[in-house]
Scaffold this motif. Structure first.
Motif, PDB file in Angstrom:
ATOM      1  N   ALA A   1     -10.527  -6.456 -23.670  1.00  0.00           N
ATOM      2  CA  ALA A   1     -10.699  -5.674 -22.396  1.00  0.00           C
ATOM      3  C   ALA A   1      -9.221  -5.327 -22.048  1.00  0.00           C
ATOM      4  O   ALA A   1      -8.220  -5.823 -22.450  1.00  0.00           O
ATOM      5  CB  ALA A   1     -10.963  -6.599 -21.206  1.00  0.00           C
ATOM      6  N   VAL A   2      -9.309  -4.114 -21.481  1.00  0.00           N
ATOM      7  CA  VAL A   2      -8.024  -3.519 -21.220  1.00  0.00           C
ATOM      8  C   VAL A   2      -8.032  -3.655 -19.706  1.00  0.00           C
ATOM      9  O   VAL A   2      -8.973  -3.244 -18.774  1.00  0.00           O
ATOM     10  CB  VAL A   2      -8.022  -1.932 -21.498  1.00  0.00           C
ATOM     11  N   ILE A   3      -6.797  -4.233 -19.114  1.00  0.00           N
ATOM     12  CA  ILE A   3      -6.592  -4.619 -17.775  1.00  0.00           C
ATOM     13  C   ILE A   3      -5.373  -3.851 -17.337  1.00  0.00           C
ATOM     14  O   ILE A   3      -4.325  -3.847 -17.746  1.00  0.00           O
ATOM     15  CB  ILE A   3      -6.508  -6.237 -17.766  1.00  0.00           C
ATOM     16  N   SER A   4      -5.384  -3.360 -16.292  1.00  0.00           N
ATOM     17  CA  SER A   4      -4.273  -2.810 -15.350  1.00  0.00           C
ATOM     18  C   SER A   4      -4.016  -3.485 -13.978  1.00  0.00           C
ATOM     19  O   SER A   4      -5.102  -3.915 -13.439  1.00  0.00           O
ATOM     20  CB  SER A   4      -4.526  -1.182 -15.282  1.00  0.00           C
ATOM     21  N   GLN A   5      -2.926  -3.496 -13.753  1.00  0.00           N
ATOM     22  CA  GLN A   5      -2.383  -4.033 -12.417  1.00  0.00           C
ATOM     23  C   GLN A   5      -1.698  -2.934 -11.499  1.00  0.00           C
ATOM     24  O   GLN A   5      -0.651  -2.334 -12.208  1.00  0.00           O
ATOM     25  CB  GLN A   5      -1.570  -5.489 -12.712  1.00  0.00           C
ATOM     26  N   LYS A   6      -1.733  -3.072 -10.262  1.00  0.00           N
ATOM     27  CA  LYS A   6      -0.823  -2.386  -9.391  1.00  0.00           C
ATOM     28  C   LYS A   6      -0.489  -3.280  -8.287  1.00  0.00           C
ATOM     29  O   LYS A   6      -1.292  -3.900  -7.627  1.00  0.00           O
ATOM     30  CB  LYS A   6      -1.479  -1.130  -8.910  1.00  0.00           C
ATOM     31  N   PRO A   7       0.867  -3.060  -7.806  1.00  0.00           N
ATOM     32  CA  PRO A   7       1.903  -2.163  -8.323  1.00  0.00           C
ATOM     33  C   PRO A   7       2.480  -2.966  -9.630  1.00  0.00           C
ATOM     34  O   PRO A   7       2.251  -4.364  -9.795  1.00  0.00           O
ATOM     35  CB  PRO A   7       2.845  -2.264  -7.322  1.00  0.00           C
ATOM     36  N   SER A   8       3.194  -2.451 -10.505  1.00  0.00           N
ATOM     37  CA  SER A   8       3.988  -3.198 -11.742  1.00  0.00           C
ATOM     38  C   SER A   8       5.194  -4.075 -11.139  1.00  0.00           C
ATOM     39  O   SER A   8       5.378  -5.117 -11.645  1.00  0.00           O
ATOM     40  CB  SER A   8       4.345  -2.252 -12.712  1.00  0.00           C
ATOM     41  N   ARG A   9       5.735  -3.670 -10.139  1.00  0.00           N
ATOM     42  CA  ARG A   9       6.938  -4.362  -9.606  1.00  0.00           C
ATOM     43  C   ARG A   9       7.007  -3.855  -8.063  1.00  0.00           C
ATOM     44  O   ARG A   9       6.672  -2.987  -7.561  1.00  0.00           O
ATOM     45  CB  ARG A   9       8.079  -4.404 -10.113  1.00  0.00           C
ATOM     46  N   ASP A  10       7.502  -4.838  -7.053  1.00  0.00           N
ATOM     47  CA  ASP A  10       7.821  -4.533  -5.919  1.00  0.00           C
ATOM     48  C   ASP A  10       8.596  -5.569  -5.396  1.00  0.00           C
ATOM     49  O   ASP A  10       9.031  -6.617  -5.944  1.00  0.00           O
ATOM     50  CB  ASP A  10       6.549  -4.649  -4.767  1.00  0.00           C
ATOM     51  N   ILE A  11       9.571  -4.911  -4.227  1.00  0.00           N
ATOM     52  CA  ILE A  11      10.511  -5.819  -3.562  1.00  0.00           C
ATOM     53  C   ILE A  11      10.073  -5.827  -2.170  1.00  0.00           C
ATOM     54  O   ILE A  11       9.970  -4.914  -1.760  1.00  0.00           O
ATOM     55  CB  ILE A  11      12.243  -5.101  -3.829  1.00  0.00           C
ATOM     56  N   CYS A  12       9.969  -7.128  -1.471  1.00  0.00           N
ATOM     57  CA  CYS A  12       9.382  -7.184  -0.174  1.00  0.00           C
ATOM     58  C   CYS A  12      10.281  -8.087   0.474  1.00  0.00           C
ATOM     59  O   CYS A  12      10.992  -8.651   0.031  1.00  0.00           O
ATOM     60  CB  CYS A  12       7.692  -7.826  -0.212  1.00  0.00           C
ATOM     61  N   GLN A  13      10.199  -8.011   1.955  1.00  0.00           N
ATOM     62  CA  GLN A  13      10.872  -8.585   3.010  1.00  0.00           C
ATOM     63  C   GLN A  13      10.030 -10.031   3.391  1.00  0.00           C
ATOM     64  O   GLN A  13       8.611  -9.839   3.301  1.00  0.00           O
ATOM     65  CB  GLN A  13      11.150  -7.891   4.060  1.00  0.00           C
ATOM     66  N   ARG A  14      10.685 -10.910   3.578  1.00  0.00           N
ATOM     67  CA  ARG A  14      10.133 -12.277   3.652  1.00  0.00           C
ATOM     68  C   ARG A  14       9.326 -11.979   5.147  1.00  0.00           C
ATOM     69  O   ARG A  14       9.462 -10.990   6.013  1.00  0.00           O
ATOM     70  CB  ARG A  14      11.048 -13.269   4.096  1.00  0.00           C
ATOM     71  N   GLY A  15       8.088 -12.671   5.074  1.00  0.00           N
ATOM     72  CA  GLY A  15       7.165 -12.651   6.198  1.00  0.00           C
ATOM     73  C   GLY A  15       6.024 -11.486   5.810  1.00  0.00           C
ATOM     74  O   GLY A  15       5.181 -11.462   6.976  1.00  0.00           O
ATOM     75  N   THR A  16       6.132 -10.615   5.287  1.00  0.00           N
ATOM     76  CA  THR A  16       5.360  -9.438   4.945  1.00  0.00           C
ATOM     77  C   THR A  16       4.324  -9.986   3.958  1.00  0.00           C
ATOM     78  O   THR A  16       4.278 -11.111   3.283  1.00  0.00           O
ATOM     79  CB  THR A  16       6.010  -8.261   4.508  1.00  0.00           C
ATOM     80  N   SER A  17       3.255  -9.023   3.595  1.00  0.00           N
ATOM     81  CA  SER A  17       2.176  -9.462   2.741  1.00  0.00           C
ATOM     82  C   SER A  17       2.126  -8.156   1.652  1.00  0.00           C
ATOM     83  O   SER A  17       2.526  -7.302   1.975  1.00  0.00           O
ATOM     84  CB  SER A  17       0.903  -9.747   3.401  1.00  0.00           C
ATOM     85  N   LEU A  18       1.632  -8.776   0.300  1.00  0.00           N
ATOM     86  CA  LEU A  18       1.671  -7.638  -0.579  1.00  0.00           C
ATOM     87  C   LEU A  18       0.208  -7.885  -1.233  1.00  0.00           C
ATOM     88  O   LEU A  18      -0.224  -9.169  -1.499  1.00  0.00           O
ATOM     89  CB  LEU A  18       2.552  -7.874  -1.633  1.00  0.00           C
ATOM     90  N   THR A  19      -0.501  -6.771  -1.580  1.00  0.00           N
ATOM     91  CA  THR A  19      -1.775  -6.943  -2.021  1.00  0.00           C
ATOM     92  C   THR A  19      -1.597  -6.248  -3.725  1.00  0.00           C
ATOM     93  O   THR A  19      -1.154  -5.366  -3.795  1.00  0.00           O
ATOM     94  CB  THR A  19      -3.029  -6.373  -1.409  1.00  0.00           C
ATOM     95  N   ILE A  20      -2.025  -7.101  -4.638  1.00  0.00           N
ATOM     96  CA  ILE A  20      -1.835  -6.716  -5.948  1.00  0.00           C
ATOM     97  C   ILE A  20      -3.512  -6.544  -6.500  1.00  0.00           C
ATOM     98  O   ILE A  20      -4.307  -7.536  -6.163  1.00  0.00           O
ATOM     99  CB  ILE A  20      -1.380  -7.930  -6.786  1.00  0.00           C
ATOM    100  N   GLN A  21      -3.685  -5.409  -7.068  1.00  0.00           N
ATOM    101  CA  GLN A  21      -4.968  -4.991  -7.793  1.00  0.00           C
ATOM    102  C   GLN A  21      -5.046  -5.334  -9.065  1.00  0.00           C
ATOM    103  O   GLN A  21      -4.098  -4.950  -9.772  1.00  0.00           O
ATOM    104  CB  GLN A  21      -5.116  -3.465  -7.298  1.00  0.00           C
ATOM    105  N   CYS A  22      -6.027  -5.495  -9.531  1.00  0.00           N
ATOM    106  CA  CYS A  22      -6.302  -5.821 -10.946  1.00  0.00           C
ATOM    107  C   CYS A  22      -7.719  -4.914 -11.281  1.00  0.00           C
ATOM    108  O   CYS A  22      -8.606  -5.263 -10.655  1.00  0.00           O
ATOM    109  CB  CYS A  22      -6.393  -7.256 -11.335  1.00  0.00           C
ATOM    110  N   GLN A  23      -7.552  -4.082 -12.148  1.00  0.00           N
ATOM    111  CA  GLN A  23      -8.895  -3.115 -12.884  1.00  0.00           C
ATOM    112  C   GLN A  23      -9.092  -3.743 -14.292  1.00  0.00           C
ATOM    113  O   GLN A  23      -8.298  -3.505 -14.989  1.00  0.00           O
ATOM    114  CB  GLN A  23      -8.505  -1.987 -12.639  1.00  0.00           C
ATOM    115  N   VAL A  24     -10.316  -3.827 -14.649  1.00  0.00           N
ATOM    116  CA  VAL A  24     -10.656  -4.144 -15.927  1.00  0.00           C
ATOM    117  C   VAL A  24     -11.650  -2.908 -16.377  1.00  0.00           C
ATOM    118  O   VAL A  24     -12.403  -2.429 -15.634  1.00  0.00           O
ATOM    119  CB  VAL A  24     -11.519  -5.680 -15.888  1.00  0.00           C
ATOM    120  N   ASP A  25     -11.676  -2.696 -17.668  1.00  0.00           N
ATOM    121  CA  ASP A  25     -12.346  -1.570 -18.208  1.00  0.00           C
ATOM    122  C   ASP A  25     -13.704  -1.938 -18.670  1.00  0.00           C
ATOM    123  O   ASP A  25     -14.503  -0.967 -19.201  1.00  0.00           O
ATOM    124  CB  ASP A  25     -11.658  -0.923 -19.420  1.00  0.00           C
ATOM    125  N   SER A  26     -14.167  -3.160 -18.241  1.00  0.00           N
ATOM    126  CA  SER A  26     -15.375  -3.585 -18.434  1.00  0.00           C
ATOM    127  C   SER A  26     -15.915  -4.568 -17.534  1.00  0.00           C
ATOM    128  O   SER A  26     -14.901  -4.977 -16.930  1.00  0.00           O
ATOM    129  CB  SER A  26     -15.725  -4.024 -20.016  1.00  0.00           C
TER     130      SER A  26
END
Lengths: 113, 114
Positions: free
Chosen positions: B2-27
């Motif tokens: 399977a081919v899997i992509s993720q976004k973002p590839s990298r991020d720098i965030c401040q403490r106390g905040t939230s980050l959502t990571i996405q994962c997409q599969v080709d099947s």
């Protein structure tokens, strides 16, 4: 608790040398997988061994599963800089309803030109 | 495979905040997995995400800190909530080849929390 001990943890060798990485456990696994991970990438499956005593070859890489299916080894012949990366073993346990993948701690390999 | 992509590839965030990571599969896949990894070290499973049901979390990980969505058979998100520097890590999603335990991984998201 099932554990997979992997050794050595770090290995730095010269191009052309041979090396062996070991993956040991006191538990029996249905299968054992080997992965290689390069910086900035996810791990990539190299091979799965299933049968006790099984030997698989992938070019210069030879993988062996122990007779009792508790341990495995990865031997690289004439290592090249392109072999550099993190090698991870993972034991798959499929006993009854308890399916689980147990990861080794990894071997970081650097092959110097 | 399977081919899997993720976004973002990298991020720098401040403490106390939230980050959502996405994962997409080709099947379409039944199970998706979220892992955490310190650079050069092994993988730690955070949770298993099945479509249509709540994620199953491993010991030491809780839904309030790492909420996961799995809206369909090709997509999942992992949120790292109320981040602290200890959350700095590489986050990887993976899928399993049917019944074998073999994993196919995305390229990972490198998170730095300042």
């Amino acid at each position: 608790t099932q554990l997979l001990e992997q050794s050595p943890q770090f290995l730095s060798i010269q191009e052309g040398e041979n090396l062996t990485v070991y993956c040991n456990s006191s538990s029996v696994f249905s299968s054992l997988q080997w992965y290689r991970q390069e910086p900035g990438e996810g791990p990539v499956l190299l091979v799965t061994v299933v049968t006790g005593g099984e030997v698989k070859k992938l070019k210069r890489l030879t993988f062996q599963f122990g007779d009792a299916r508790k341990d495995s080894s990865l031997h690289i012949t004439a290592a090249q800089p392109g072999d550099t990366g993190l090698y991870l073993c993972a034991g798959f346990s499929n006993a009854g309803n308890n399916r689980k993948l147990i990861w080794g701690l990894g071997t970081s390999l650097a092959v110097n030109p | 495979s399977a081919v899997i992509s993720q976004k973002p590839s990298r991020d720098i965030c401040q403490r106390g905040t939230s980050l959502t990571i996405q994962c997409q599969v080709d099947s379409q896949v039944t199970m998706m997995f979220w892992y955490r990894q310190q650079p050069g070290q092994s993988l730690t499973l955070i949770a298993t995400a099945n479509q249509g049901s709540e994620a199953t979390y491993e010991s030491g990980f809780v839904i309030d800190k790492f909420p996961i969505s799995r809206p369909n058979l090709t997509f999942s998100t992992l949120t790292v909530s109320n981040m602290s520097p200890e959350d700095s890590s590489i986050y990887l999603c993976s899928v399993e080849a049917q019944g074998t335990g073999e994993q196919y991984f995305g390229p990972g998201t490198r998170l730095t929390v300042t």
